[in-house]
Design an enzyme around this catalytic site. Sequence first.
Site, short mmCIF file in Angstrom:
data_model
loop_
_atom_site.label_atom_id
_atom_site.label_comp_id
_atom_site.label_asym_id
_atom_site.label_seq_id
_atom_site.Cartn_x
_atom_site.Cartn_y
_atom_site.Cartn_z
N LYS A 26 0.83 -1.22 0.00
CA LYS A 26 0.00 0.00 0.00
C LYS A 26 0.86 1.26 0.00
CE LYS A 26 -1.91 1.62 4.01
NZ LYS A 26 -1.67 3.05 4.29
N ASN A 27 1.80 1.33 0.93
CA ASN A 27 2.50 2.60 1.12
C ASN A 27 3.52 2.90 0.02
OD1 ASN A 27 0.90 3.17 3.28
ND2 ASN A 27 2.37 2.48 4.82
N CYS A 121 -5.43 7.54 9.29
CA CYS A 121 -5.68 6.96 10.62
C CYS A 121 -5.39 7.99 11.71
CB CYS A 121 -4.77 5.74 10.84
SG CYS A 121 -5.22 4.33 9.83
N PRO A 127 1.67 15.86 12.06
CA PRO A 127 2.10 17.09 11.38
C PRO A 127 2.73 16.81 10.03
CG PRO A 127 3.68 16.48 13.07
CD PRO A 127 2.58 15.47 13.15
N ILE A 128 2.77 17.87 9.16
CA ILE A 128 3.55 17.75 7.93
C ILE A 128 4.56 18.91 7.84
CG2 ILE A 128 1.91 16.36 6.56
CD1 ILE A 128 1.08 18.99 5.16
N ASP A 129 4.97 19.37 9.04
CA ASP A 129 5.90 20.51 9.07
C ASP A 129 7.22 20.20 8.36
OD1 ASP A 129 6.07 18.70 11.37
OD2 ASP A 129 7.72 19.96 12.04
N1 EPU Z 1 6.51 13.80 11.71
C1 EPU Z 1 6.75 15.12 12.06
N2 EPU Z 1 6.67 16.04 11.06
C2 EPU Z 1 6.40 15.73 9.78
C3 EPU Z 1 6.16 14.37 9.43
C4 EPU Z 1 6.22 13.43 10.42
O1 EPU Z 1 7.01 15.42 13.20
O2 EPU Z 1 6.37 16.62 8.94
C5 EPU Z 1 6.58 12.75 12.76
C6 EPU Z 1 5.22 12.08 12.98
O3 EPU Z 1 4.43 12.81 13.89
C7 EPU Z 1 5.63 10.72 13.50
C8 EPU Z 1 6.96 10.45 12.78
O4 EPU Z 1 7.42 11.71 12.30
O5 EPU Z 1 5.88 10.79 14.87
C9 EPU Z 1 6.89 9.50 11.59
O6 EPU Z 1 5.88 9.93 10.68
P1 EPU Z 1 5.99 9.61 9.12
O7 EPU Z 1 6.05 10.92 8.40
O8 EPU Z 1 7.08 8.64 8.88
O9 EPU Z 1 4.60 8.94 8.84
P2 EPU Z 1 3.67 9.09 7.57
O10 EPU Z 1 4.49 9.33 6.35
O11 EPU Z 1 2.56 10.03 7.84
C10 EPU Z 1 3.81 6.56 6.91
C11 EPU Z 1 2.82 5.47 6.65
C12 EPU Z 1 2.17 5.05 7.95
C13 EPU Z 1 3.25 4.62 8.95
C14 EPU Z 1 4.31 5.72 9.11
C15 EPU Z 1 5.49 5.29 9.94
C16 EPU Z 1 2.11 6.03 4.44
C17 EPU Z 1 1.03 6.51 3.55
N3 EPU Z 1 1.82 5.96 5.74
O12 EPU Z 1 3.05 7.64 7.48
O13 EPU Z 1 1.38 3.92 7.61
O14 EPU Z 1 2.68 4.37 10.20
O15 EPU Z 1 4.81 6.10 7.80
O16 EPU Z 1 6.11 4.16 9.40
O17 EPU Z 1 3.19 5.67 3.99
C18 EPU Z 1 -0.42 2.43 7.70
O18 EPU Z 1 -0.06 1.97 6.62
O19 EPU Z 1 -1.29 1.88 8.41
C19 EPU Z 1 0.19 3.68 8.18
C20 EPU Z 1 -0.37 4.42 9.10
#
Ligand code: EPU
Length: 434
Positions: A26-27, A121, A127-129
């Site tokens: 998926k990811n 979820c 955040p997306i900072d």
């Molecule tokens: N974070 C920040 N700032 C940002 C981005 C992230 O502080 O700008 C922090 C988050 O709050 C978190 C950590 O960094 O504490 C990791 O977040 P990450 O950005 O890696 O997560 P994501 O890209 O939003 C993806 C997967 C998630 C999975 C996480 C961690 C996708 C679409 N989603 O999310 O998958 O949990 O990486 O591995 O790739 C799932 O498939 O069920 C799922 C939730």
Amino acid sequence: MDRSKGKIIINGGKPLNGEITVSGMKNAAVGILFATILTEDKCIIENLPDISDVNVSLSILEGIGVKVTKLDKNTVEIDSSEVTPGIAPYELVSKMRASYYLIGAELGRFGRAFVGLPGGCDFGVRPIDLHIKGFEALGCEVKVDGGYIEATTEDGQLHGNSVYMDVVTVGGTINVMLAAVKAEGITVIENAAHEPHIVDTANFLNACGADISGAGTDVIKIRGVKKLHGCTHAIIPDMIEAGTFMILAAATGGTLKVSNLIPKHMESVTAKLCEMGVQIDADEDALVVSRGPGPLKKINVKTLPYPGFPTDMHPQMCVLLCLANGLSHLTESVWDSRFRYVEELKRMGAKITISGRTAEVDGVPHLCGASVRAVDLRAGSAMVIAGLAAKGVTEIDEIYHIFRGYEDLIGKLQSVGADIKVVYPKNINYTEIE
Ligand code: EPU
């Protein structure tokens, strides 16, 4: 069909045996689908999982003018020759987390982006900072206002730069990669995430003519290119789906051959299962998993970015710890709040205490069937494992979360002997039961 209304009904307590095949990841799929708009040529994407997050991604692409042709259930042709940036339908974008990749992809193609804020979820604050910090480093001005994110450049061109990620972020790493692929000059992402889907996305982009090196390590170097061309790319197997089936075998006590996986991607899960006494034998692109002799042993688990134990395997692992002998500790270090499923597991007789970011899990001889909710995607698959391992009948509500990320879960489980079905309320057509 309105899947939000269905319930999964499980008659548990039976060992599952046979072969179960893993679908595309998926990811990786969601990153690569949005990446296709970086080229005006056609791309063919194979091994695409047939799940709702992929279908929503395809609808978002169609909403901005992309022509999507389904060649078969798991293969699409994507023609992004005519794309209009800034018009992605808000109601679709806000349904899923990975729609944030449209920001990087629109920036990469047009030098500007206007996209609704993502959903996904609920793990507390998401955040997306760091995505924004990366886009700004490449010369964009970014505004977040009224539920939308707008990124612009003065001359329609991004400029390569060094981007340091304060926290390891999967989405941030891929998004900056998408924005940088056609930027002028070289971009270096420091403290990049290592996940296999980052490597798969880089491999796809390189197959389209990008110049990306170092994906899968801390430092990714992207030398901007003027143009990308089309390609055919097969999505890698889903390590989280594979891990879910591995834990299922251990929890139900049968023997499952989990095939079409990459054993290297499974090392952290394999190591923790072996520590619990689970028997795992490698067989080329498959792992054969069975409970093994004796009771499951208590262990401690901490989620970490790859190659650590994946946070997306946390709730499933918690179910197995419930069935182990003694007190285990499960620490979540990626997300602030991933324990909402615990109340549901307690309805099934689990003994879990949360202390900060750690769950103390006291093993019980068996779980009991109950009515529970799938509070998010992986929590939902954990409820399915718990229901299949439990004595009695389990009913799972809010199952649309599960269909976001697991292709034909019910069919796959029935094929290895699970007594599981989906039922819909009377006003919905029962003949469409999964
Ligand atoms: N974070 C920040 N700032 C940002 C981005 C992230 O502080 O700008 C922090 C988050 O709050 C978190 C950590 O960094 O504490 C990791 O977040 P990450 O950005 O890696 O997560 P994501 O890209 O939003 C993806 C997967 C998630 C999975 C996480 C961690 C996708 C679409 N989603 O999310 O998958 O949990 O990486 O591995 O790739 C799932 O498939 O069920 C799922 C939730």
